[in-house]
Design an enzyme around this catalytic site. Structure first.
Site, PDB file in Angstrom:
ATOM      1  N   ARG A 149       0.842  -1.188   0.000  1.00  0.00           N
ATOM      2  CA  ARG A 149       0.000   0.000   0.000  1.00  0.00           C
ATOM      3  C   ARG A 149       0.884   1.247   0.000  1.00  0.00           C
ATOM      4  NH1 ARG A 149      -1.823  -3.557   4.070  1.00  0.00           N
ATOM      5  NH2 ARG A 149      -3.911  -4.437   3.708  1.00  0.00           N
ATOM      6  N   LYS A 173      -1.220  -2.515   8.501  1.00  0.00           N
ATOM      7  CA  LYS A 173      -2.307  -2.016   9.336  1.00  0.00           C
ATOM      8  C   LYS A 173      -2.311  -2.715  10.693  1.00  0.00           C
ATOM      9  CE  LYS A 173      -5.485  -0.838   5.569  1.00  0.00           C
ATOM     10  NZ  LYS A 173      -6.826  -1.093   4.989  1.00  0.00           N
ATOM     11  N   HIS A 245      -2.937   2.339  -5.857  1.00  0.00           N
ATOM     12  CA  HIS A 245      -3.573   1.047  -5.616  1.00  0.00           C
ATOM     13  C   HIS A 245      -3.716   0.226  -6.899  1.00  0.00           C
ATOM     14  CE1 HIS A 245      -4.614   0.031  -1.559  1.00  0.00           C
ATOM     15  NE2 HIS A 245      -5.607  -0.738  -1.936  1.00  0.00           N
ATOM     16  N   ARG A 248      -0.945  -2.089  -6.955  1.00  0.00           N
ATOM     17  CA  ARG A 248      -1.200  -3.194  -6.018  1.00  0.00           C
ATOM     18  C   ARG A 248      -2.165  -4.205  -6.652  1.00  0.00           C
ATOM     19  NH1 ARG A 248      -1.208  -4.484  -0.454  1.00  0.00           N
ATOM     20  NH2 ARG A 248      -3.219  -5.041   0.471  1.00  0.00           N
ATOM     21  N   HIS A 271      -3.387  -9.106   3.673  1.00  0.00           N
ATOM     22  CA  HIS A 271      -4.822  -9.153   3.957  1.00  0.00           C
ATOM     23  C   HIS A 271      -5.075 -10.028   5.179  1.00  0.00           C
ATOM     24  CE1 HIS A 271      -6.232  -8.070  -0.392  1.00  0.00           C
ATOM     25  NE2 HIS A 271      -5.992  -7.008   0.345  1.00  0.00           N
ATOM     26  N   TYR A 280      -9.773 -10.687  -6.510  1.00  0.00           N
ATOM     27  CA  TYR A 280      -8.876 -10.786  -7.658  1.00  0.00           C
ATOM     28  C   TYR A 280      -9.131 -12.044  -8.487  1.00  0.00           C
ATOM     29  CZ  TYR A 280      -6.430  -7.033  -5.323  1.00  0.00           C
ATOM     30  OH  TYR A 280      -6.137  -5.842  -4.730  1.00  0.00           O
TER      31      TYR A 280
END
Length: 299
Positions: A149, A173, A245, A248, A271, A280
């Site tokens: 990211r 994150k 993004h 990504r 993730h 995806y």
């Protein structure tokens, strides 16, 4: 409304310190909650404890009347729910008026990505004889080569790189860290930039450890990266805007198209849930269909 503003300030501190949210995320929370505060003023609601689920539904109705996208409305409601959950924890309110409010179903949009031949155009636009050109090439190679990211990219320090192993430590994150590999192209671009371009740029600034820097030698911001990519795509024959993004998305799509398994891509992307990665597979299904039509004897 004094207690309201104090509560928002405490919530922002909670997001920054406890949740370790990016500045980009914090700004969205601040904007969404401030918008609800304006609604409270319009409805003469003076205290957060006076907010009811009816008030929230009225706020939702006003958002729909503005013809906002479902994704935007869902984000605003999610921001408010997190805010009131925090207030409940801190005993500022006695109940969460959003507890029974459901989020609107978002439109099913496939992630936008670049085809491999389109990316080749981007990789050819940087003048790697200049410090900024070397930085831009390294930035592009890292974003596409790792799928990280943009908020993770600006946090990379020089010592997070292991050039011998070809890995970079990524701070994701929620304080989660992961090692992500990068390939030969990214490695070559990084070596040139670190040994030459970055050294020239960093002379204009105080010493720090940020990997990517701006023309003044200061740490590059997420907004700075978006500006760099916008300028790069204007030098190509590609149409439309570019978002970090998209690199990504391209990273994940190309891995799956070339045979990578979903769990591995999930780990690389950072993730928490496999369901986030499964979007995806819809993009990759087109590749599967073409392969089937080309090679199956009765296609």
């Amino acid at each position: 409304m004094g207690n309201v503003n104090v509560s928002l300030k405490l919530f922002i501190q909670y997001l920054q310190i406890e949740k370790n949210c990016s500045q980009y995320t914090v700004e969205y929370y601040h904007r969404d909650i401030s918008e609800f505060f304006m609604f409270m003023v319009e409805q003469t609601i003076k205290d957060l404890n006076d907010v009811t689920d009816f008030d929230v539904r009225l706020f939702l109705t006003k958002l729909y009347e503005k013809k906002l996208a479902k994704k935007s409305i869902a984000r605003k409601i999610s921001s408010l729910r997190s805010f009131f959950t925090f207030l409940l924890r801190e005993k500022v309110v006695t109940e969460n008026p959003l507890a029974l409010i459901s989020l609107p179903k978002s439109e099913s949009r496939l992630p936008r990505f670049f085809y491999e031949e389109e990316l080749q155009q981007l990789f050819k636009v940087c003048d790697v004889t200049t410090p900024l050109g070397q930085r831009n090439q390294a930035l592009l190679e890292v974003l596409y080569g790792t799928g990280i990211r943009v908020g993770e990219c600006v946090q990379i320090h020089i010592h997070d790189l292991d050039m011998s192993l070809g890995t970079v430590l990524i701070k994701g994150k929620g304080h989660k860290e992961r090692y992500v590999p990068f390939g030969r192209f990214a490695s070559d671009s990084l070596r040139l930039y670190i040994e030459d371009g970055r050294n020239q740029l960093i002379r204009k600034s105080e010493d720090h450890h940020a990997l990517f820097v701006n023309f003044r030698g200061e740490p590059l911001t997420a907004r700075g990266i978006r500006t760099i990519l916008d300028k790069m795509i204007k030098k190509t024959a590609l149409n439309g805007k570019i978002y970090p993004h998209m690199l990504r998305h391209s990273f994940a799509t190309h891995l799956l198209n070339n045979g990578a398994d979903l769990r591995t891509v999930q780990e690389l992307l950072g993730h928490a849930s496999l369901s986030s990665t499964q979007v995806y597979t819809h993009v990759s299904n087109e590749h599967l269909r073409r392969t089937y039509m080309t090679y199956h004897p009765r296609a």
